[in-house]
Every structure is written in C-alpha cells, then in structure tokens.
Write a protein that holds these residues in place. Structure first.
Motif, PDB file in Angstrom:
ATOM      1  N   LEU A   1       0.840  -1.186   0.000  1.00  0.00           N
ATOM      2  CA  LEU A   1       0.000   0.000   0.000  1.00  0.00           C
ATOM      3  C   LEU A   1       0.882   1.244   0.000  1.00  0.00           C
ATOM      4  CD1 LEU A   1      -2.910   1.151   0.258  1.00  0.00           C
ATOM      5  CD2 LEU A   1      -2.563   1.121   2.735  1.00  0.00           C
ATOM      6  N   THR A   2       0.670   2.124  -0.958  1.00  0.00           N
ATOM      7  CA  THR A   2       1.495   3.333  -1.050  1.00  0.00           C
ATOM      8  C   THR A   2       0.753   4.597  -0.637  1.00  0.00           C
ATOM      9  OG1 THR A   2       0.933   3.586  -3.390  1.00  0.00           O
ATOM     10  CG2 THR A   2       2.945   2.369  -2.862  1.00  0.00           C
ATOM     11  N   ASP A   3      -0.591   4.584  -0.732  1.00  0.00           N
ATOM     12  CA  ASP A   3      -1.322   5.809  -0.376  1.00  0.00           C
ATOM     13  C   ASP A   3      -2.793   5.495  -0.172  1.00  0.00           C
ATOM     14  OD1 ASP A   3      -1.639   8.492   0.169  1.00  0.00           O
ATOM     15  OD2 ASP A   3      -1.880   9.083  -1.924  1.00  0.00           O
ATOM     16  N   LEU A   4      -3.453   6.291   0.694  1.00  0.00           N
ATOM     17  CA  LEU A   4      -4.892   6.234   0.893  1.00  0.00           C
ATOM     18  C   LEU A   4      -5.454   7.639   0.733  1.00  0.00           C
ATOM     19  CD1 LEU A   4      -3.592   4.250   3.389  1.00  0.00           C
ATOM     20  CD2 LEU A   4      -6.017   3.740   3.603  1.00  0.00           C
ATOM     21  N   THR A   5      -6.522   7.765  -0.015  1.00  0.00           N
ATOM     22  CA  THR A   5      -7.178   9.065  -0.184  1.00  0.00           C
ATOM     23  C   THR A   5      -8.600   8.947   0.335  1.00  0.00           C
ATOM     24  OG1 THR A   5      -5.862   9.510  -2.164  1.00  0.00           O
ATOM     25  CG2 THR A   5      -7.805  10.883  -1.814  1.00  0.00           C
ATOM     26  N   TYR A   6      -8.871   9.641   1.435  1.00  0.00           N
ATOM     27  CA  TYR A   6     -10.192   9.587   2.058  1.00  0.00           C
ATOM     28  C   TYR A   6     -11.170  10.443   1.259  1.00  0.00           C
ATOM     29  CZ  TYR A   6     -13.849  10.435   5.559  1.00  0.00           C
ATOM     30  OH  TYR A   6     -15.052  10.543   6.205  1.00  0.00           O
ATOM     31  N   LEU A   7     -12.301   9.850   0.840  1.00  0.00           N
ATOM     32  CA  LEU A   7     -13.290  10.549   0.028  1.00  0.00           C
ATOM     33  C   LEU A   7     -14.675  10.511   0.670  1.00  0.00           C
ATOM     34  CD1 LEU A   7     -12.214   9.098  -3.442  1.00  0.00           C
ATOM     35  CD2 LEU A   7     -11.652  11.362  -2.510  1.00  0.00           C
ATOM     36  N   GLY A   8     -14.697  10.371   2.005  1.00  0.00           N
ATOM     37  CA  GLY A   8     -15.967  10.302   2.702  1.00  0.00           C
ATOM     38  C   GLY A   8     -16.438   8.863   2.791  1.00  0.00           C
ATOM     39  N   ALA A   9     -17.522   8.560   2.088  1.00  0.00           N
ATOM     40  CA  ALA A   9     -18.067   7.201   2.122  1.00  0.00           C
ATOM     41  C   ALA A   9     -17.119   6.195   1.495  1.00  0.00           C
ATOM     42  CB  ALA A   9     -19.412   7.161   1.411  1.00  0.00           C
ATOM     43  N   GLY A  10     -16.273   6.650   0.586  1.00  0.00           N
ATOM     44  CA  GLY A  10     -15.323   5.766  -0.078  1.00  0.00           C
ATOM     45  C   GLY A  10     -13.886   6.198   0.142  1.00  0.00           C
TER      46      GLY A  10
ATOM     47  N   ARG B   1      -9.927   5.799  -1.779  1.00  0.00           N
ATOM     48  CA  ARG B   1      -9.130   5.374  -2.934  1.00  0.00           C
ATOM     49  C   ARG B   1      -7.767   4.916  -2.427  1.00  0.00           C
ATOM     50  NH1 ARG B   1      -5.656   7.432  -7.121  1.00  0.00           N
ATOM     51  NH2 ARG B   1      -6.400   6.873  -9.211  1.00  0.00           N
ATOM     52  N   LEU B   2      -7.395   3.687  -2.757  1.00  0.00           N
ATOM     53  CA  LEU B   2      -6.131   3.122  -2.319  1.00  0.00           C
ATOM     54  C   LEU B   2      -5.190   2.948  -3.503  1.00  0.00           C
ATOM     55  CD1 LEU B   2      -8.639   1.592  -0.680  1.00  0.00           C
ATOM     56  CD2 LEU B   2      -6.722   0.543   0.518  1.00  0.00           C
ATOM     57  N   SER B   3      -3.943   3.340  -3.315  1.00  0.00           N
ATOM     58  CA  SER B   3      -2.907   3.136  -4.334  1.00  0.00           C
ATOM     59  C   SER B   3      -1.948   2.062  -3.837  1.00  0.00           C
ATOM     60  CB  SER B   3      -2.142   4.442  -4.597  1.00  0.00           C
ATOM     61  OG  SER B   3      -3.013   5.450  -5.060  1.00  0.00           O
ATOM     62  N   LEU B   4      -1.656   1.095  -4.728  1.00  0.00           N
ATOM     63  CA  LEU B   4      -0.783  -0.018  -4.374  1.00  0.00           C
ATOM     64  C   LEU B   4       0.267  -0.223  -5.455  1.00  0.00           C
ATOM     65  CD1 LEU B   4      -4.025  -0.977  -3.801  1.00  0.00           C
ATOM     66  CD2 LEU B   4      -2.800  -2.714  -2.515  1.00  0.00           C
TER      67      LEU B   4
ATOM     68  N   GLY C   1       6.408  -3.721  -9.651  1.00  0.00           N
ATOM     69  CA  GLY C   1       6.348  -2.274  -9.795  1.00  0.00           C
ATOM     70  C   GLY C   1       5.100  -1.762 -10.484  1.00  0.00           C
ATOM     71  N   ALA C   2       4.158  -2.649 -10.803  1.00  0.00           N
ATOM     72  CA  ALA C   2       2.913  -2.214 -11.445  1.00  0.00           C
ATOM     73  C   ALA C   2       2.041  -1.458 -10.438  1.00  0.00           C
ATOM     74  CB  ALA C   2       2.148  -3.413 -11.993  1.00  0.00           C
ATOM     75  N   ALA C   3       1.482  -0.331 -10.873  1.00  0.00           N
ATOM     76  CA  ALA C   3       0.628   0.479 -10.001  1.00  0.00           C
ATOM     77  C   ALA C   3      -0.817   0.002 -10.111  1.00  0.00           C
ATOM     78  CB  ALA C   3       0.732   1.945 -10.386  1.00  0.00           C
ATOM     79  N   LEU C   4      -1.481  -0.141  -8.968  1.00  0.00           N
ATOM     80  CA  LEU C   4      -2.879  -0.539  -8.914  1.00  0.00           C
ATOM     81  C   LEU C   4      -3.671   0.492  -8.125  1.00  0.00           C
ATOM     82  CD1 LEU C   4      -2.559  -4.343  -8.016  1.00  0.00           C
ATOM     83  CD2 LEU C   4      -2.873  -3.348 -10.288  1.00  0.00           C
ATOM     84  N   VAL C   5      -4.961   0.616  -8.464  1.00  0.00           N
ATOM     85  CA  VAL C   5      -5.876   1.497  -7.740  1.00  0.00           C
ATOM     86  C   VAL C   5      -7.071   0.679  -7.300  1.00  0.00           C
ATOM     87  CG1 VAL C   5      -7.393   3.491  -7.928  1.00  0.00           C
ATOM     88  CG2 VAL C   5      -5.139   3.550  -8.999  1.00  0.00           C
ATOM     89  N   LEU C   6      -7.502   0.845  -6.052  1.00  0.00           N
ATOM     90  CA  LEU C   6      -8.699   0.204  -5.534  1.00  0.00           C
ATOM     91  C   LEU C   6      -9.660   1.269  -5.019  1.00  0.00           C
ATOM     92  CD1 LEU C   6      -6.604  -2.198  -5.455  1.00  0.00           C
ATOM     93  CD2 LEU C   6      -7.897  -3.042  -3.479  1.00  0.00           C
TER      94      LEU C   6
END
Length: 328
Positions: free
Chosen positions: A275-284, A286-289, A294-299
C-alpha cells in the motif's frame, strides 16, 4: 475533411427511434463534428445521412426539423420564458391557441411553472437551460441534438439537470443525440454510448457494456480508472491466475471490483502488493498499491470496510473474482 485534416473517418452508425445516444470522447476526437454533420451545419466530404430512409445529406439545417440545444443556451434576452418557447412555433405558423397550449405544456414539463413571465436575465443557469430545452422540444422534432448543454453548470446543478434530462427523454420519446466529455454523465444518461478517438468510432454499445466489456484499451482507460496487468501463459507476475474467456495480452479489472486482504486468501485470484497511499473521500476511499514488479494498482473501497490501522507501507493482498476481469 478540413483542408488536409481528417476530422472523421469511416463512421457508420444507426440510431434507433427514441434512443438516447451519447457521443463521448476527448477534445478533438470528432464528436462535435459528427453532431454538426447531423445538424446540417457541416457537410461531409463523403458518405450519406438518412432519416427513416429519406436522404438528408444535403438538406439545409432549417429544413431538417431537428431541435438543437447549445452550450450557451442561445435564448433571446428581450423575450420572456414563454415567448422564447413560443418563437419556433410561431415561425411554423401555428395558431395562437395551439401555441399557447404547447407553451403551457412545455413550461410545466421542464418545471418552470410561475416563471413564464420572466426574462433570461432573471433566471438561474439551470432555469435558462430548461428554457432552451423546452424551446427545442416545443415543436416536437424527430431528433434533438445537444452540444454539451451542462458544461457551464456547477456539479450539484449538473446532477439535477441530468435527472431532468432523463425524465424528459422518457416522457417525450424523442431521439436524443448528446455530446459530452463527461464519462459519468454519459454512463448515467445514455441508452448507448459512442466512443470517439482521433476521428474514429471506437465502440458503440450500452453503458454497462462499454464500461465492463470495452472494445480496446483506449475505451477501457478513457472510462475511468482501470488496472491493467500483463498476462503471460495464464500467469500474472509469475502467479497462476484464473482468466476470463477470450484473448488478449493484458488483463483489466475495474478498481471497484478488487478487494483487499491482509493475508493470502485460500481461493480466488490474488496478488501481493504494498500500500502506497490512501485518499479519504468520505463514504469511499481510494487506495494506491504497487505490486512486486512495480505495477501500479488502484482500488476503490467503502471506507467502513477498510481494516483498522491500515496505513501506507503495509503489505497486503489484492483480490478479485475471475469473472470481473476482461482481456485486452
């Protein structure tokens, strides 16, 4: 063509009666040029345009009978709401009784009861857009063309107008052809979406199909976040993965269809990641992995479902159901 520049190439499309078709694509992709050809304000250098089997390619705009709603509303500032709506009806030579009946009907349809006496300067942006829509629909055109009509509205008002647009389309049954660069707007409103890129039609399909089964990588990446992983001999990053049916050198998964686990799951597709970052958006959230290669993923996950104490730097497993992926 514009000089040596080809704005559109080999576009073939059939739009059914009563459909809501959205033309979607980045700036310069050809969607507005296509709309201008439909309206008659631009002439194609080749090809044909027909309406119910009738040749329309060289028919001038005023003789096509199509409605048009522009970005800038194009209301007559010296006229009231009712007079703006009545104008095309009077041009058609309709009787006063018919004009008055239709104007009253349209004012109520677009939710402007009590505002008919006002001039555009006394209306909000959303109300002005409703007047433009009512005027374009007043004479019951077979096709309504809309060129990014909500681009000047703020986010909340834009959402309200999208709801109104959907309701009015259902009530009238008129064929709508709508231009936008807003992916969410296209997905929310359309019966089918036409994706344009560099003057070519990439895909024409219902919203769920273009989002979950895109025709190619451009469509997949244009319609929001997507995780794309290279596939080699049914393996991803050296791990055996269950793949969906089809062919392709890459597996794509939308972020909302991927899950998170703190340990390797017993079954299903899974890849280790950090896990490289978390972005709090309220109800949801966004996680960066980042995977081992070295492939970047978003959840995208509901905030309430995040494990307690999860922080950047943690080792995790990203998971997904095989049926949720698609091959490109």
């Amino acid at each position: 063509m514009f000089g040596r520049f080809t704005a559109l190439s080999d576009i073939s499309m059939t739009i059914g009666r009563g459909e809501f078709v959205t033309l979607l694509g980045p700036s310069g992709s050809g969607k507005t040029t296509f709309l201008m050809i439909l309206s008659g304000f631009e002439a194609p250098t080749s090809g044909r345009l027909t309406l119910d089997g009738r040749e329309m390619t060289e028919t001038p705009p005023e003789a096509r009978g199509f409605g048009m709603v522009f970005q800038g509303y194009a209301l007559f500032p010296h006229m009231t709401v009712e007079d703006n709506i009545a104008f095309p009806l009077k041009v058609q030579g309709r009787s006063s009784a018919d004009v008055n009946r239709r104007v009253k009907q349209m004012v109520e349809m677009v939710g402007l009861g009590g505002h008919g006496h006002k001039r555009p300067a006394g209306l909000s942006g959303g109300q002005q857009q409703r007047v433009a829509l009512a005027r374009a629909l007043a004479y019951e055109p077979p096709v309504l063309l809309l060129d990014e009509p909500f681009s000047a509205l703020d986010k909340n008002l834009r959402g309200q107008m999208q709801d109104e647009m959907r309701r009015i389309h259902q009530e009238t049954g008129t064929t709508f052809v709508f231009v936008t660069h807003d992916q969410e707007e296209a997905l929310a409103l359309s019966s089918r979406i036409a994706i344009f890129e560099k003057g070519t039609l990439q895909q024409l399909a219902p919203p769920r199909e273009v989002y979950e089964r895109p025709a190619n990588r451009f469509v997949a990446e244009f319609l929001g976040d997507v995780n794309i992983l290279p596939v080699k001999d049914s393996r991803i990053e050296g791990r055996a993965i269950r793949l969906p049916e089809g062919q392709g050198a890459h597996l794509a998964i939308r972020p909302e269809y991927m899950g998170l686990a703190l340990s390797e799951p017993a079954e299903g597709n899974a890849l280790p990641a950090r896990l490289t970052d978390l972005t709090y958006l309220g109800a949801g959230t966004r996680l960066s992995l980042t995977t081992g290669s070295g492939a970047a993923l978003v959840l995208h996950m509901p905030t309430m479902r995040l494990p307690e104490g999860l922080a950047p730097g943690a080792g995790v497993w990203t998971t997904w159901e095989p049926s949720r992926g698609f091959l490109l």
